[in-house]
Design a protein around this motif. Structure first.
Motif, PDB file in Angstrom:
ATOM      1  N   ASP A  59       0.851  -1.180   0.000  1.00 40.24           N
ATOM      2  CA  ASP A  59       0.000   0.000   0.000  1.00 40.24           C
ATOM      3  C   ASP A  59       0.894   1.239   0.000  1.00 40.24           C
ATOM      4  N   TYR A  61       0.317   4.395  -0.108  1.00 33.85           N
ATOM      5  CA  TYR A  61      -0.094   5.481   0.787  1.00 33.85           C
ATOM      6  C   TYR A  61       0.387   5.206   2.219  1.00 33.85           C
ATOM      7  N   PHE A  62       0.211   3.982   2.654  1.00 32.78           N
ATOM      8  CA  PHE A  62       0.635   3.569   3.994  1.00 32.78           C
ATOM      9  C   PHE A  62       2.173   3.623   4.097  1.00 32.78           C
ATOM     10  N   SER A  65       3.441   7.097   4.207  1.00 34.12           N
ATOM     11  CA  SER A  65       3.063   7.729   5.481  1.00 34.12           C
ATOM     12  C   SER A  65       4.051   7.309   6.573  1.00 34.12           C
ATOM     13  N   CYS A  84       2.836   0.925  13.835  1.00 31.67           N
ATOM     14  CA  CYS A  84       1.640   0.860  12.982  1.00 31.67           C
ATOM     15  C   CYS A  84       1.132  -0.572  12.840  1.00 31.67           C
ATOM     16  N   CYS A  87      -2.300  -2.438  14.318  1.00 31.14           N
ATOM     17  CA  CYS A  87      -3.549  -2.744  13.600  1.00 31.14           C
ATOM     18  C   CYS A  87      -3.309  -3.247  12.174  1.00 31.14           C
ATOM     19  N   HIS A  88      -2.238  -2.780  11.526  1.00 28.86           N
ATOM     20  CA  HIS A  88      -2.033  -3.134  10.117  1.00 28.86           C
ATOM     21  C   HIS A  88      -1.423  -4.526   9.955  1.00 28.86           C
ATOM     22  N   HIS A 193     -11.026  -0.603  13.819  1.00 28.27           N
ATOM     23  CA  HIS A 193     -11.731   0.515  13.185  1.00 28.27           C
ATOM     24  C   HIS A 193     -12.351   1.427  14.234  1.00 28.27           C
ATOM     25  N   MET A 196      -8.724   6.288  16.166  1.00 25.41           N
ATOM     26  CA  MET A 196      -7.394   6.517  15.604  1.00 25.41           C
ATOM     27  C   MET A 196      -6.921   7.877  16.076  1.00 25.41           C
ATOM     28  N   HIS A 255     -11.982   1.973  -1.577  1.00 29.50           N
ATOM     29  CA  HIS A 255     -11.133   1.827  -2.757  1.00 29.50           C
ATOM     30  C   HIS A 255     -11.930   1.275  -3.934  1.00 29.50           C
ATOM     31  N   GLY A 290     -13.170   6.805   8.556  1.00 32.15           N
ATOM     32  CA  GLY A 290     -11.946   6.017   8.528  1.00 32.15           C
ATOM     33  C   GLY A 290     -10.724   6.895   8.513  1.00 32.15           C
ATOM     34  N   TYR A 291      -9.776   6.586   7.639  1.00 33.45           N
ATOM     35  CA  TYR A 291      -8.515   7.280   7.671  1.00 33.45           C
ATOM     36  C   TYR A 291      -8.672   8.758   7.281  1.00 33.45           C
ATOM     37  N   ARG A 294      -9.376  11.788   3.566  1.00 32.09           N
ATOM     38  CA  ARG A 294     -10.259  11.437   2.458  1.00 32.09           C
ATOM     39  C   ARG A 294     -10.993  12.731   2.092  1.00 32.09           C
ATOM     40  N   HIS A 331      -1.726  11.376  11.441  1.00 28.77           N
ATOM     41  CA  HIS A 331      -1.030  10.767  12.577  1.00 28.77           C
ATOM     42  C   HIS A 331      -0.084  11.703  13.316  1.00 28.77           C
TER      43      HIS A 331
HETATM   44  C1  HEC Z   1      -5.956   1.713  15.800  1.00 27.86           C
HETATM   45  C2  HEC Z   1      -5.505   0.874  14.709  1.00 27.86           C
HETATM   46  C3  HEC Z   1      -4.561   1.493  13.716  1.00 27.86           C
HETATM   47  C4  HEC Z   1      -3.268   1.909  13.927  1.00 27.86           C
HETATM   48  C5  HEC Z   1      -2.456   1.833  15.203  1.00 27.86           C
HETATM   49  C6  HEC Z   1      -2.802   2.427  12.663  1.00 27.86           C
HETATM   50  N1  HEC Z   1      -3.782   2.321  11.706  1.00 27.86           N
HETATM   51 FE1  HEC Z   1      -3.703   3.001   9.790  1.00 27.86          FE
HETATM   52  N2  HEC Z   1      -5.568   2.308   9.453  1.00 27.86           N
HETATM   53  C7  HEC Z   1      -6.356   1.655  10.384  1.00 27.86           C
HETATM   54  C8  HEC Z   1      -7.622   1.303   9.776  1.00 27.86           C
HETATM   55  C9  HEC Z   1      -8.769   0.580  10.462  1.00 27.86           C
HETATM   56  C10 HEC Z   1      -7.573   1.783   8.438  1.00 27.86           C
HETATM   57  C11 HEC Z   1      -8.650   1.694   7.384  1.00 27.86           C
HETATM   58  C12 HEC Z   1      -9.500   2.914   7.447  1.00 27.86           C
HETATM   59  C13 HEC Z   1     -10.222   3.205   6.198  1.00 27.86           C
HETATM   60  O1  HEC Z   1     -10.004   2.585   5.149  1.00 27.86           O
HETATM   61  O2  HEC Z   1     -11.031   4.113   6.266  1.00 27.86           O
HETATM   62  C14 HEC Z   1      -6.262   2.419   8.276  1.00 27.86           C
HETATM   63  C15 HEC Z   1      -5.836   3.029   7.112  1.00 27.86           C
HETATM   64  C16 HEC Z   1      -4.640   3.708   6.978  1.00 27.86           C
HETATM   65  C17 HEC Z   1      -4.232   4.409   5.779  1.00 27.86           C
HETATM   66  C18 HEC Z   1      -5.009   4.518   4.491  1.00 27.86           C
HETATM   67  C19 HEC Z   1      -4.617   3.413   3.562  1.00 27.86           C
HETATM   68  C20 HEC Z   1      -5.329   3.402   2.237  1.00 27.86           C
HETATM   69  O3  HEC Z   1      -5.069   2.472   1.463  1.00 27.86           O
HETATM   70  O4  HEC Z   1      -6.126   4.288   1.946  1.00 27.86           O
HETATM   71  C21 HEC Z   1      -2.989   4.940   6.033  1.00 27.86           C
HETATM   72  C22 HEC Z   1      -2.134   5.783   5.092  1.00 27.86           C
HETATM   73  C23 HEC Z   1      -2.633   4.576   7.400  1.00 27.86           C
HETATM   74  N3  HEC Z   1      -3.660   3.825   7.949  1.00 27.86           N
HETATM   75  C24 HEC Z   1      -1.447   4.927   8.029  1.00 27.86           C
HETATM   76  C25 HEC Z   1      -1.089   4.502   9.292  1.00 27.86           C
HETATM   77  C26 HEC Z   1       0.202   4.784   9.910  1.00 27.86           C
HETATM   78  C27 HEC Z   1       1.339   5.557   9.254  1.00 27.86           C
HETATM   79  C28 HEC Z   1       0.182   4.213  11.156  1.00 27.86           C
HETATM   80  C29 HEC Z   1       1.264   4.242  12.221  1.00 27.86           C
HETATM   81  C30 HEC Z   1       1.808   5.523  12.553  1.00 27.86           C
HETATM   82  C31 HEC Z   1      -1.124   3.602  11.320  1.00 27.86           C
HETATM   83  N4  HEC Z   1      -1.856   3.770  10.173  1.00 27.86           N
HETATM   84  C32 HEC Z   1      -1.536   2.955  12.474  1.00 27.86           C
HETATM   85  C33 HEC Z   1      -6.043   1.376  11.695  1.00 27.86           C
HETATM   86  C34 HEC Z   1      -4.863   1.735  12.305  1.00 27.86           C
END
Ligand code: HEC
Ligand code: HEC
Ligand code: HEC
Ligand code: HEC
Ligand code: HEC
Length: 399
Positions: A59, A61-62, A65, A84, A87-88, A193, A196, A255, A290-291, A294, A331
């Protein structure tokens, strides 16, 4: 430098206090390929889902980030990956890093470390795979609501699958019924979910709080309705595969253009000199949700007869600022702008002055996964992040 160490210390202290118990997975169960012989149809669904792409290699974007976060906080890249992963990538075998690791990483002495080895494990590439959800033994809903992902659950013993049936039997693995796999499955989704928060404790998304349902559960829309099929293709029922009510494992979401289409209802009318735009959200969570970052884009195209005379754009998105008030990612936010989303089962009404002399206006509502600000900060390359996905569209005759 002192501030940095203190900061690092405070994170490791926090995660140390809630450290999750790691259960080593037997190779027989670690990856989804081990499930294919009997659950191929479900494995195929899941492979299409973004749960299977929640690993940083899959991913963009992830991944970007994480790099950005590491650069800005000066925490090591691997330290951020582990953070990260909560959850990921919840089956990671190291659940937090401490100050000793940060020192090793700065000095380049971390090569053979446990952390680096943990991040290289093959099964991690699968992100949120079968043995994330189906190896949850208990969900600790009594824990502080900030504690999520790995730190909110305990795992079953390797080889014990928690599932929705009370009477299942399998020759390959043990099975046990859990209510968070059937009537309480929202609880399973809220493990990750929900809640955050940024490093500065800004909560930028909380699906558990915003959720307002008329009875539908997450799985009804994101795994589809229950249908007659088979859970396993193994011939366990008098030489036949056992018929069961099952759901798909596609977890389709933002997506996916089919999900986006018509997710909001648009009405529009003229009131005096204004064009009124009303967006209604029939879903049980906000849109966007969500994230962070958006975006909903509303495009107004004015015409006079058949000539296009003007185009306007309204953006509904949230902006995040760091402690120096510069734009940043969710974040790292110290502050955030007003939440612009359309509330769950609610509406948003927007008024715009109509363009003089126009006879018609076409209103198109789009969804974007990343707003321009963050797209620019992270220098995202793949097309999907800037694509405008149509939600709905309407034309209005003007007086
Ligand atoms: C509490 C749990 C949790 C943690 C900890 C977490 N995430 Fe996530 N993240 C999620 C969830 C659930 C989604 C999906 C949300 C959505 O699609 O709306 C997500 C989605 C994302 C996305 C969007 C991806 C996409 O394909 O659109 C990004 C970028 C992201 N996270 C970055 C991070 C980063 C960087 C960290 C660490 C610093 C992190 N996340 C830590 C739960 C978490
Ligand atoms: C994000 C969590 C999640 C992941 C990942 C996941 N499942 Fe499931 N699974 C569920 C839930 C929730 C149900 C129960 C759905 C219901 O009946 O309401 C379920 C149901 C099942 C069932 C019962 C039949 C059915 O389809 O309802 C089987 C078998 C199963 N999963 C196997 C798998 C396999 C194999 C994988 C990996 C390819 C997998 N699951 C990945 C959450 C998950
Ligand atoms: C050799 C065949 C086989 C393999 C391989 C296999 N399973 Fe199963 N599994 C079954 C059978 C049979 C059932 C019971 C189906 C039924 O009762 O309808 C089952 C049921 C399940 C259930 C539902 C349990 C319940 O109580 O509701 C889950 C979840 C599950 N399997 C997950 C997995 C995962 C994850 C893997 C891979 C790590 C896997 N299975 C590999 C045969 C297999
Ligand atoms: C272990 C944590 C975890 C659990 C449990 C979990 N998810 Fe997710 N989910 C994530 C993360 C992380 C992402 C973002 C992956 C990415 O985009 O890289 C995500 C993404 C999604 C998406 C967005 C897909 C898209 O295309 O935008 C949907 C929908 C979703 N999950 C639904 C669910 C449902 C329904 C459940 C409960 C049955 C659930 N999830 C359980 C962590 C989790
Ligand atoms: C009535 C159907 C419905 C139910 C129930 C539902 N959703 Fe959604 N969800 C949608 C639709 C439609 C979208 C696509 C529009 C959007 O992205 O907001 C979506 C989008 C999402 C996304 C992607 C959001 C983004 O912008 O990244 C996630 C994550 C998600 N849902 C998780 C959940 C979870 C978790 C639950 C249960 C707490 C749930 N949904 C319940 C219909 C539903």
């Amino acid at each position: 430098m002192k501030i940095l160490w203190l900061f690092v210390l405070s994170i490791s202290f926090l995660s140390g206090a809630n450290a999750a118990k790691v259960v080593q997975l037997d190779d027989k169960f670690a990856e989804s390929k081990n499930c294919k012989a009997c659950h191929l149809h479900l494995v195929k669904d899941w492979q299409e889902s973004w749960h299977s792409k929640s690993h940083f290699d899959k991913d963009e974007y992830f991944r970007k980030s994480i790099k950005y976060y590491s650069r800005k906080t000066r925490k090591s890249l691997n330290g951020v990956k582990v953070e990260c992963a909560t959850c990921h990538n919840p089956r990671i075998s190291v659940t937090s890093t401490d100050i000793n690791y940060e020192i090793e990483a700065v000095l380049g002495l971390d090569k053979g470390s446990k952390v680096n080895k943990a991040l290289k494990a093959d099964a991690l590439h699968e992100g949120i795979n079968c043995v994330v959800c189906h190896n949850i033994d208990k969900i600790h809903s009594d824990k502080d609501e900030k504690i999520r992902g790995i730190n909110r659950v305990t795992w079953t013993k390797s080889g014990l699958m928690s599932g929705p049936y009370e009477d299942a039997k399998s020759p390959y693995h043990n099975v046990e019924y859990r209510d968070f796999m059937s009537k309480n499955s929202n609880q399973l989704c809220f493990v990750c979910h929900a809640n955050m928060s940024s490093v500065k404790n800004i909560m930028f998304s909380n699906m558990e709080k915003e959720f307002k349902s008329d009875g539908k559960m997450c799985v009804d829309c994101h795994m589809g309705p229950k249908k007659l099929g088979v859970a396993s293709t193994l011939k366990i029922d008098d030489g036949e595969a056992k018929k069961r009510m099952i759901r798909k494992h596609g977890f389709k979401g933002a997506h996916d253009e089919d999900m986006i289409k018509n997710s909001l209802k648009l009405s529009t009318w003229q009131k005096g000199e204004d064009v009124v735009i009303m967006l209604k959200n029939p879903q049980p969570h906000n849109i966007p949700t969500g994230y962070g970052s958006r975006e909903i884009l509303i495009e107004l195209e004015y015409k006079k007869g058949s000539n296009k005379i003007k185009k306007e754009e309204i953006s509904l998105t949230t902006h995040y600022k760091d402690r120096r008030k510069r734009p940043t990612i969710a974040h790292l936010a110290k502050t955030m702008s007003k939440d612009m989303s359309v509330p769950a089962q609610g509406k948003k009404v927007i008024k715009v002055k109509k363009v003089d002399g126009a006879s018609d206006v076409k209103i198109s509502v789009y969804y974007k996964l990343v707003n321009d600000e963050v797209h620019e900060l992270l220098k995202l390359k793949e097309k999907r992040w800037s694509k405008k996905m149509l939600i709905t569209r309407k034309s209005l005759k003007l007086k």
